[in-house]
Write an enzyme that holds these catalytic residues in place. Structure first.
Site, PDB file in Angstrom:
ATOM      1  N   CYS B  31       4.656 -24.484   4.077  1.00  0.00           N
ATOM      2  CA  CYS B  31       4.725 -23.251   3.304  1.00  0.00           C
ATOM      3  C   CYS B  31       6.026 -23.143   2.514  1.00  0.00           C
ATOM      4  CB  CYS B  31       4.589 -22.055   4.233  1.00  0.00           C
ATOM      5  SG  CYS B  31       4.948 -20.469   3.451  1.00  0.00           S
ATOM      6  N   CYS B  36       3.089 -22.598  -0.165  1.00  0.00           N
ATOM      7  CA  CYS B  36       3.109 -21.226  -0.687  1.00  0.00           C
ATOM      8  C   CYS B  36       4.304 -20.874  -1.572  1.00  0.00           C
ATOM      9  CB  CYS B  36       3.111 -20.180   0.423  1.00  0.00           C
ATOM     10  SG  CYS B  36       2.282 -20.634   1.942  1.00  0.00           S
ATOM     11  N   HIS B 441      -4.126   5.960 -10.765  1.00  0.00           N
ATOM     12  CA  HIS B 441      -4.414   5.721 -12.173  1.00  0.00           C
ATOM     13  C   HIS B 441      -3.146   5.544 -12.974  1.00  0.00           C
ATOM     14  CE1 HIS B 441      -7.037   5.920 -15.632  1.00  0.00           C
ATOM     15  NE2 HIS B 441      -6.281   6.832 -16.183  1.00  0.00           N
ATOM     16  N   GLU B 446      -7.746   0.528  -8.575  1.00  0.00           N
ATOM     17  CA  GLU B 446      -8.609   1.702  -8.531  1.00  0.00           C
ATOM     18  C   GLU B 446     -10.023   1.376  -8.927  1.00  0.00           C
ATOM     19  OE1 GLU B 446      -6.881   3.471 -12.689  1.00  0.00           O
ATOM     20  OE2 GLU B 446      -8.184   4.863 -11.627  1.00  0.00           O
TER      21      GLU B 446
END
Lengths: 487, 446
Positions: B31, B36, B441, B446
């Site tokens: 990793c 990663c 928002h 969303e």
């Protein structure tokens, strides 16, 4: 019935349009009245309301412009060779943003047409509980009657009219997003998050920006988080004049503005020159010209907002209200939309579902974003008592900041839980990049009654910022260092 | 580190066998060094390239020609990794964990032989052992592969720009690397034997491939390399054969990156000496739900486990909980169900739970409901970027209260978006609860 329409919505913004379109789905005869009174500076816009025209949308786009400015700096550390100097031109950004907003205005017009909702570009006022008098810009009158009426006219920015020159020489967020030329050196005497966001992106695109605060910033938000947000803005380059309030604004021959203010700490009077003064002292509900008194719709005497019950009903049968102008509701687009939709479903769709205003997530789009859902730490303490809550917290560093050599001092998160066995999560607060994206899913978890143990069982996605939330384990109570170390 | 908290006498043996091209690295594992971390940083470099383009539409002005310098990026990335290696050494020291940079192998019951870089051997005994040796990239087994090809073990510290690159493979490693290399401005081709992202939702996998193709990455489908040799000076010649017939093709590249899979490092650590059973075919170690091998005092975690996910957070969680069960009287077992993951391709993909195919297989097509939507991130509007490519779908089990059993999102910041939904899925979220949650928002989530 004898009325022309089943539903008449006054106000074509987030709440109004959602309600109208939903009602139309049930095959009802629906009409929307929308009208934009020009701002004192003469700014006006099309269908869609605050969010689309002078709120969320242009704000987030200009915030993005500022973030891209930071990205340009970061890119050099990541190997991109960009010749200096780099600069920002306001007109290119403004035009692009305004064009997009106009496309949304158009999109809304088309949608209403598609859904067979009648649209009137008129200013409405009540004649009687079932009758609205609509007036066009040219003064032509139309009378519209409806079985049910929904008031969704939202709000407009307030001007501190007691300050000399405020109205004549200052602008508000209503004007900022529509400026054709750069606002230049800007002062925002401010109280609320919209202006902190504006000050943030103005700084980000390279403008000399000052925020003037009389008392505390981001009132109503968790104060520890609010401090971190403003601290970051200060290190980002936004100037803060704390515990000051303006006393007068004068225009000079050079067209520049001279602002005089009182410094309450030192008790002195100070002055400086700016190109733009943008007032952000709150918003007032847009109800003055509705003639509410004629029909008896009750408003809150202090705020002027319309009083509604849990079903969005006003004091007058068949008259409802949704959105920013309703008393006690969050001033957010998604809540207005949801409330509007549910209202239509209850009126015409045999639903009985009421709007749930609990645990509504939100995000402040400052240069370092702040997303939250649920209770602030202070509210939790007040509600349950200090001994009954546990606060888990962590300072972390986004991976992308490492190579870019960016300061992550204010990258912080905390989770407020009940201390008793189940450890239900009461509130979650996150400061960092993409805060809205991070918080959304967790808001859903909180809606499902998420507990701290459930969060701990959730495996993190690596490498992200959000995973740090699943790894929270240091409590404030322990007093231990809460800095995340290692991969 | 967890065991040391309980005042146990702990030793860690870590050793990196150099790659065929002679590459090696410090403490921290895949990793940190070759997984990663460098991957996400280089992905970020590519995203910033895109951001530069976008920024012009948002009003930023700078010279037309912007070039990327591989060395500047790689140096920065390696410096950061170096700081992590160092950080781990310090952490182990502070926690009084003995660390030896030596190759460990079992020589008898409770006994390990540790051989360091200079060949010096030492023997150690312990009450318990944890095998966490992970994996290394697989090679094709064709002429020229080890001599001329690089793998992800080499890519992140490559001391020269890879140039025109052929990526062999269709794993997430292959696609992520191909993605960022192209984002940095390089000419990239991906050679795929059959399908993309095996094991992942295929509908989404295809969308990812389509997006990459539309953004300038070439795909050669249904071919496998059969020989790699020197081509014109500075280039490698790749000869490949079709999987569907006898067609042979040739191509020349500056770099050939193999990303066809990873093999567990379990075959040369003396497991036979202590009787630890491994899957002979895959080399992976079967364990029970407490990470215990068939030998009671020997445990295993991480990428080498059979039938478990090859992910850093899973390995970390399993390791910690194991130690807490052994030394702190805890009973929690690692929950391998509904582990979220993200593929950091140019269009990122976050997922949690069942793929659509797996859900259909498990529950039956008529018992699941798939809700889906394309979306256009607000930030893509002004620069007029792809307006119908981002996509999200949730798979619900109808009979079980429309419980959400699969979550998939294709779009920017997919990892940040997915994490919270994974927590909600852990809480058993239903479609109704999803509907009643208010959106933030304006964001993609969303």
């Amino acid at each position: 019935g004898k009325n022309e329409y089943d539903l008449l919505v006054i106000g074509g913004g987030s709440g109004g349009l959602a309600c109208a379109k939903e009602a139309a789905q049930f095959g009802r005869k629906v009409a929307v009245l929308d009208y934009v009174e020009p701002s004192p500076q003469g700014t006006k816009w099309g269908l869609g309301g605050t969010c689309v025209n002078v709120g969320c949308i242009p704000k987030k786009l200009m915030h993005q412009a500022a973030l891209l400015g930071s990205a340009l700096k970061d890119a050099q550390h990541y190997g991109w060779n960009i010749a200096q100097p780099v600069h920002h031109t306001w007109p290119v950004m403004a035009q692009a943003v305004q064009n997009y907003v106009k496309s949304l205005n158009w999109g809304h017009r088309v949608q209403l047409q598609d859904k067979k909702v009648k649209y009137f570009n008129m200013k409405g006022s009540f004649s009687d509980p079932y009758t609205i008098r609509g007036l066009t810009k040219a003064g032509k009158e139309t009378i519209v009657t409806a079985e049910n009426i929904v008031i969704a006219t939202g709000g407009r920015p307030k001007y501190p009219t007691h300050i000399a020159g405020a109205l004549e020489y200052g602008i508000t967020s209503d004007d900022l997003f529509w400026l054709k030329e750069s606002p230049g050196k800007t002062l925002t005497p401010f109280v609320f998050n919209v202006s902190l966001e504006c000050a943030g992106f103005l700084t980000g695109i390279g403008l000399d920006t000052t925020v003037m605060v009389r008392s505390i910033p981001l009132r109503g938000f968790d104060q520890q988080m609010a401090s971190l947000v403003t601290e970051h803005m200060e290190s980002y380059g936004t100037k803060f004049l704390k515990r000051c309030f303006p006393t007068k604004v004068e225009k000079l021959e050079s067209k520049r503005l001279q602002v005089t203010w009182k410094n309450t700490d030192l008790g002195t009077e100070e002055t400086d020159f700016f190109d733009t003064v943008m007032w952000a002292v709150g918003r007032a509900p847009d109800t003055e010209t509705l003639n509410l008194e004629a029909v008896g719709v009750k408003t809150n005497s202090e705020t002027g907002k319309i009083i509604v019950d849990a079903s969005e009903a006003t004091s007058v049968p068949h008259i409802y209200a949704v959105g920013d102008l309703t008393e006690g509701r969050p001033e957010l687009t998604p809540t207005a939309i949801a409330a509007g939709k549910l209202l239509a479903q209850r009126l015409f769709g045999q639903s009985s579902e009421l709007m749930d205003y609990d645990n509504v997530p939100t995000t402040v789009f400052t240069p370092l974003e702040y997303g939250c859902v649920g209770l602030s730490e202070e509210a939790a303490v007040q509600c349950y008592g200090l001994d009954n809550i546990e606060v888990y917290h962590a300072y972390y560093k986004p991976l992308e900041f490492t190579v870019a050599k960016r300061d992550a001092t204010q990258c912080y998160m905390k989770m407020v839980c009940l201390r008793e066995r189940e450890q239900r999560i009461l509130g979650l607060h996150f400061i960092g990049p993409n805060a809205g994206e991070v918080i959304q899913g967790f808001a859903l978890g909180i809606k499902c009654g998420a507990t701290y143990p459930q969060l701990k069982k959730t495996i993190g996605i690596h490498p992200t910022c959000a995973e740090e939330i699943t790894k929270l384990h240091i409590t404030k109570r322990s007093g231990l260092d809460a800095t995340v170390t290692g991969c | 580190q967890e065991a040391a908290k309980y005042e146990k006498k702990v030793m860690v043996l870590d050793f990196v066998m150099p790659t065929p091209l002679g590459n090696s690295w410090g403490l921290g594992g895949t990793c940190v060094n070759v997984g990663c971390i460098p991957k996400k940083l280089m992905h970020q470099a590519a995203l910033l390239g895109q951001a530069l383009q976008d920024s012009r539409k948002f009003g930023w002005q700078f010279t037309e020609e912007v070039k990327h310098n591989w060395m500047t990026m790689t140096e920065s990335v390696q410096n950061y990794i170096g700081s992590l290696n160092w950080g781990y050494r310090v952490a182990l020291r502070e926690k009084k964990v003995t660390y030896e940079n030596a190759y460990g192998e079992f020589v008898g019951p409770h006994t390990i032989k540790a051989t360091n870089k200079r060949g010096v051997e030492k023997l150690y005994t312990a009450e318990r052992f944890l095998i966490a040796t992970g994996e290394r990239p697989r090679y094709l087994g064709i002429p020229g592969d080890k001599e001329y090809c690089i793998s992800s073990d080499d890519l992140f510290s490559l001391p020269y720009c890879p140039g025109k690159t052929l990526v062999v493979g269709a794993s997430y490693v292959a696609l992520e690397c191909a993605g960022f290399l192209a984002g940095l401005g390089l000419d990239v081709t991906v050679m795929v034997r059959s399908i993309l992202l095996r094991g992942f939702d295929q509908d989404i996998a295809n969308k990812i491939g389509e997006y990459m193709e539309e953004h300038g990455i070439s795909f050669i489908r249904e071919f496998v390399p059969i020989e790699i040799e020197e081509g014109t000076p500075g280039r490698l010649k790749v000869i490949a054969k079709s999987t569907k017939g006898n067609q042979i093709i040739e191509g020349e590249y500056n770099t050939v990156l193999l990303a066809i899979g990873r093999d567990a490092c379990t075959r040369k650590i003396g497991l036979d000496k202590v009787g630890v059973k491994i899957n002979e075919k895959t080399g992976k170690i079967p364990v029970n739900d407490e990470e215990q091998t068939n030998v009671p005092y020997i445990y295993a975690v991480g990428d080498i486990l059979q039938d478990k996910l090859e992910l850093t957070p899973v390995a970390i969680q399993a390791g910690r909980l194991l130690v807490q069960r052994l030394y702190a009287g805890a009973t929690s077992k690692c929950d391998y169900v509904n582990v979220p993951t993200t593929v950091f391709t140019p269009l990122e993909y976050g997922a949690c739970g069942y793929s659509e195919e797996a859900a259909v297989e498990k529950f039956g097509e008529e018992n699941i409901e798939v809700y889906h939507s394309h979306f256009w991130p607000l930030e893509w509007t002004v620069p007029s970027r792809d307006n119908n490519k981002c996509y999200a779908k949730i798979i619900c089990h109808i009979q079980d209260n429309e419980r959400v059993v699969g979550f998939h999102v294709l779009g920017p910041n997919a990892g940040e978006v997915t994490q919270g939904f994974a927590a909600a899925i852990k809480c058993g979220m239903t479609k109704e609860q999803l509907n009643s949650t208010i959106g933030i928002h304006p964001v993609c989530a969303e």
